[in-house]
Design a protein around this motif. Structure first.
Motif, PDB file in Angstrom:
ATOM      1  N   GLU A 255     -10.278  -7.433 -14.176  1.00 26.20           N
ATOM      2  CA  GLU A 255     -10.270  -6.069 -14.706  1.00 26.20           C
ATOM      3  C   GLU A 255     -11.072  -5.133 -13.810  1.00 26.20           C
TER       4      GLU A 255
ATOM      5  N   ILE B 121       1.396  -1.343  -8.967  1.00 26.50           N
ATOM      6  CA  ILE B 121       0.720  -0.720 -10.108  1.00 26.50           C
ATOM      7  C   ILE B 121       1.340   0.644 -10.398  1.00 26.50           C
TER       8      ILE B 121
ATOM      9  N   LEU C 196      -2.720  -4.551 -16.942  1.00 27.96           N
ATOM     10  CA  LEU C 196      -2.546  -4.608 -15.495  1.00 27.96           C
ATOM     11  C   LEU C 196      -3.225  -5.836 -14.903  1.00 27.96           C
ATOM     12  N   SER C 197      -4.381  -6.188 -15.425  1.00 26.78           N
ATOM     13  CA  SER C 197      -5.090  -7.376 -14.965  1.00 26.78           C
ATOM     14  C   SER C 197      -4.240  -8.627 -15.179  1.00 26.78           C
TER      15      SER C 197
ATOM     16  N   ASP D 178      -8.850  -0.221  -8.300  1.00 25.87           N
ATOM     17  CA  ASP D 178      -7.519   0.215  -7.850  1.00 25.87           C
ATOM     18  C   ASP D 178      -7.128   1.533  -8.507  1.00 25.87           C
TER      19      ASP D 178
ATOM     20  N   ILE E 207      -8.817  -4.041 -11.022  1.00 25.10           N
ATOM     21  CA  ILE E 207      -7.866  -3.047 -11.505  1.00 25.10           C
ATOM     22  C   ILE E 207      -8.553  -1.693 -11.652  1.00 25.10           C
TER      23      ILE E 207
ATOM     24  N   VAL F  80      -6.050  -1.373 -18.606  1.00 23.70           N
ATOM     25  CA  VAL F  80      -6.666  -2.218 -17.581  1.00 23.70           C
ATOM     26  C   VAL F  80      -6.357  -3.683 -17.897  1.00 23.70           C
TER      27      VAL F  80
END
Length: 73
Positions: A34, A11, A26-27, A40, A37, A23
């Motif tokens: 989500e 990430i 990245l998910s 995180d 993420i 988000v």
């Protein structure tokens, strides 16, 4: 736990390369929810690895080094 650490590193690398990410992006990129993420990103923000922003995260802006005083004068 190892998967979390690897994902966190990925990430950070993704955000550094792209300067920002949502988000949702990245998910989809990492195949996790989500909510995962978001957790995180909260951890990575607390560690100073990135900066949490509304709906995602951005890379830390690195300040440009100042010119030496004699060169500025």
């Amino acid at each position: 736990m190892t998967m979390n650490i690897e994902r966190h590193a990925q990430i950070v690398a993704f955000i550094q390369a792209h300067r920002r990410a949502t988000v949702e992006e990245l998910s989809a990129q990492f195949g996790v929810s989500e909510a995962t993420i978001r957790r995180d990103l909260e951890k990575l923000d607390a560690l100073g690895a990135l900066r949490r922003a509304h709906g995602g995260a951005v890379a830390h802006e690195r300040a440009q080094p100042e010119l030496p005083m004699l060169r500025r004068a």
